[in-house]
Scaffold this motif. Sequence first.
Motif, short mmCIF file in Angstrom:
data_model
loop_
_atom_site.label_atom_id
_atom_site.label_comp_id
_atom_site.label_asym_id
_atom_site.label_seq_id
_atom_site.Cartn_x
_atom_site.Cartn_y
_atom_site.Cartn_z
N LEU A 94 -3.45 -2.56 -0.74
CA LEU A 94 -4.55 -2.79 0.20
C LEU A 94 -4.39 -1.95 1.46
CD1 LEU A 94 -4.94 -6.68 -0.10
CD2 LEU A 94 -6.46 -4.92 -1.03
N THR A 95 -3.16 -1.87 1.95
CA THR A 95 -2.92 -1.07 3.16
C THR A 95 -3.20 0.40 2.90
OG1 THR A 95 -1.21 -2.65 3.85
CG2 THR A 95 -1.22 -0.49 4.92
N ALA A 96 -2.71 0.91 1.77
CA ALA A 96 -2.94 2.32 1.43
C ALA A 96 -4.43 2.61 1.30
CB ALA A 96 -2.21 2.67 0.14
N GLN A 97 -5.17 1.68 0.72
CA GLN A 97 -6.62 1.88 0.60
C GLN A 97 -7.30 1.92 1.97
OE1 GLN A 97 -7.15 -1.35 -2.53
NE2 GLN A 97 -8.66 0.13 -3.24
N GLY A 98 -6.86 1.02 2.86
CA GLY A 98 -7.44 1.00 4.20
C GLY A 98 -7.18 2.29 4.96
N VAL A 99 -5.94 2.78 4.90
CA VAL A 99 -5.60 4.02 5.58
C VAL A 99 -6.36 5.20 4.97
CG1 VAL A 99 -3.74 5.64 6.09
CG2 VAL A 99 -3.34 3.19 6.31
N HIS A 148 10.83 6.16 -8.71
CA HIS A 148 10.69 5.12 -9.74
C HIS A 148 9.31 4.49 -9.76
CE1 HIS A 148 10.96 2.03 -6.61
NE2 HIS A 148 12.07 2.60 -6.16
N SER A 149 8.54 4.62 -8.68
CA SER A 149 7.21 4.00 -8.62
C SER A 149 6.24 4.94 -7.94
CB SER A 149 7.25 2.66 -7.86
OG SER A 149 8.09 1.73 -8.52
N ALA A 150 4.98 4.87 -8.37
CA ALA A 150 3.95 5.76 -7.81
C ALA A 150 2.65 4.98 -7.64
CB ALA A 150 3.73 6.97 -8.70
N LEU A 151 1.91 5.36 -6.62
CA LEU A 151 0.61 4.76 -6.33
C LEU A 151 -0.35 5.89 -5.99
CD1 LEU A 151 -1.28 2.34 -5.66
CD2 LEU A 151 -0.32 2.35 -3.36
N LEU A 185 4.66 3.83 4.60
CA LEU A 185 4.30 3.07 3.41
C LEU A 185 5.00 3.56 2.15
CD1 LEU A 185 2.39 0.65 3.08
CD2 LEU A 185 0.63 2.23 2.32
N ALA A 186 5.62 4.71 2.20
CA ALA A 186 6.27 5.27 1.01
C ALA A 186 7.34 6.24 1.45
CB ALA A 186 5.24 5.96 0.12
N ASP A 187 8.17 6.66 0.47
CA ASP A 187 9.18 7.66 0.76
C ASP A 187 8.62 9.07 0.65
OD1 ASP A 187 11.44 5.79 1.02
OD2 ASP A 187 11.10 5.42 -1.11
#
Length: 614
Positions: free
Chosen positions: A333-338, A299-302, A201-203
């Motif tokens: 949504l996927t990150a929250q589910g995991v 460049h982006s963060a969650l 889902l991310a680098d």
Amino acid sequence: MSAERLPPSWLFPEAQAQAPRGIGAEPFLPSVDGTRMACECGFLRGIIEGTSAPVVILNRHLRYLYVNPAWSRVTGIPAAAFLGRTPGEVLPDVRTPDDVLIEVLADGRPREVTLTGTTRVPSPVGRRLWRAVFHRLEAQGHVLGVCGIAVEASNLRQYLDDLENAHQRLALVDAAATRVGTTLDVEATCAELAGFLAPSLADIAAVGLVEQEFFGAPPPPAGVLRLRRMSLSAPPELQRHLKDLGGSKPYVDLPRGSAPRRCMDSGRPWLGNLASDELFQKIVVDPERVRLLRAAGVHSALVVPLPTAGRSVGIVILMRVGASPAFSDDDILTAQGVAARAAVSIDSAHRYSHEHTMTLELQRALLSEPDRPHPTVEVATRYLPSGRSALVGGDWYDSIALPDCRTLLVMGDVMGHGFQAAVAMSQYRSVLRTVAAAGLPVDAMLTEADRRASRIGLDRAATCLLVLVDTPAGTCTAATAGHLPPLVIRPGGSSGLMHLPAGPPIGTELGTYEMTTFAFEPGSVLLLYTDGLVEQRGVDIDDSVHALTTMDLSADDPLEHLLDTVLTQLTDGMCEDDIALLAARLRPEATHPPAGNHSTAASTERKNPRSAGD
């Protein structure tokens, strides 16, 4: 006016009456009665121009001859701007299958095509989709062009895309359930979570947990939340940029205004797509860390919380670098589910570790050694709990110094597991300590312990092995209550089992016990153990016990090292049953006091002693 430049109403008699003669190769409709034609064409115009379905007519060169008002509204382009131009010239962002339209002109067979793209009119679904049917137009045997009637299916396409995205999201969350939380170890679970999210889902993925204990460090200031850095996952090429990201401390303190703190307090994710340095500083707090992120190309963060009932146990920080796109709503949504599933595993691992630590401390307290063996006897012990649960068990060991330079070694195993077995174990241990103080022979000790256990109502039987080491005499006298035989390791390297007459477990009142005396020279090692050491599925326990005699064990090794060797060779780190071990050795400097200082019962048994293991 050529046929390519006919006005939008060219099909109708009003336009036909105004059109000039001599239009060359593009014929009009056949002549009919004017009044009838006017009625029919007026009726047709009302249908075509009143429908919400886009209708277009292209000539043989695939240039617009007519568009109805619906197509103008959909595209945001006036009808006059279409006439005489190709679809690609008017709508460059809408893909039109010209090759299919050429086939319709050639053979006259209607065909269904798909038009996709964007127009000047913004759409909530982004890229739009139409399904259109094109027919060939003919008059008096001449091909005029093609007519297309379209229906927009953008919402249906969006629905299918959303359905596919939801399916992929659920598949990813389900995959996380099998790959994250495979153990009850907190650090391993955090490493699995970070390793799953990057690159799924991310680098870059980092996991931090709320610090409960400060391990000697001063507590954080009031209002500051401390997170322990647990795991960081990133490609090797990014590791060199991120190695200093955490600093020298194993934790980070979060003030109230930081993004991770707000994320945990609110239970909602925090998103920073194409974030500025100011936004990044809200995540990492330290400006120097912002520089490290920029050097890595982030460049982006969650930031996503790890939620449990009523609180968050930590956070997950996801980052994307370089050409990777910004985070989408589906990504959130996927990150929250995991994260939600992983939080359950982390919380369970936390509770297991806490309970496991408590129970091990309880077990150690129950196995504490208020007494010590006689100074002439060296003793080492080990206890390993079962890998099936965090509960304590009923295995125990003891070494009790007695008068006349004698030491009583005890190894026992209460039937069953759990706290009830541990309580029974503690009671058996106390009974044997009391009985040992009376100076009885070992067989009488077992008989008296059996009688007392039955009187106090212990509902669990126990196997037990007693070995009385008589240092001055150089002997050991043993009796067993259904327990496995001890192993004797001699200084020369040989080893053998001390075979003893079997007796019933104590707590049963089923019989009496016999004792046997063996020679036990200084430097020899006596190994007592419970059945968890030798029990193996599918292997006869007698064969497993005999395998002890074939192990490469040295009586000259430190006792702690000897116990480690035994456990390494006979277990794989996860025990199916509790294991208790006790190793005892007569010190080489043990001396023999004058004869006559020993009890009559002991001296009677020491007549013609056999060598241990014979």
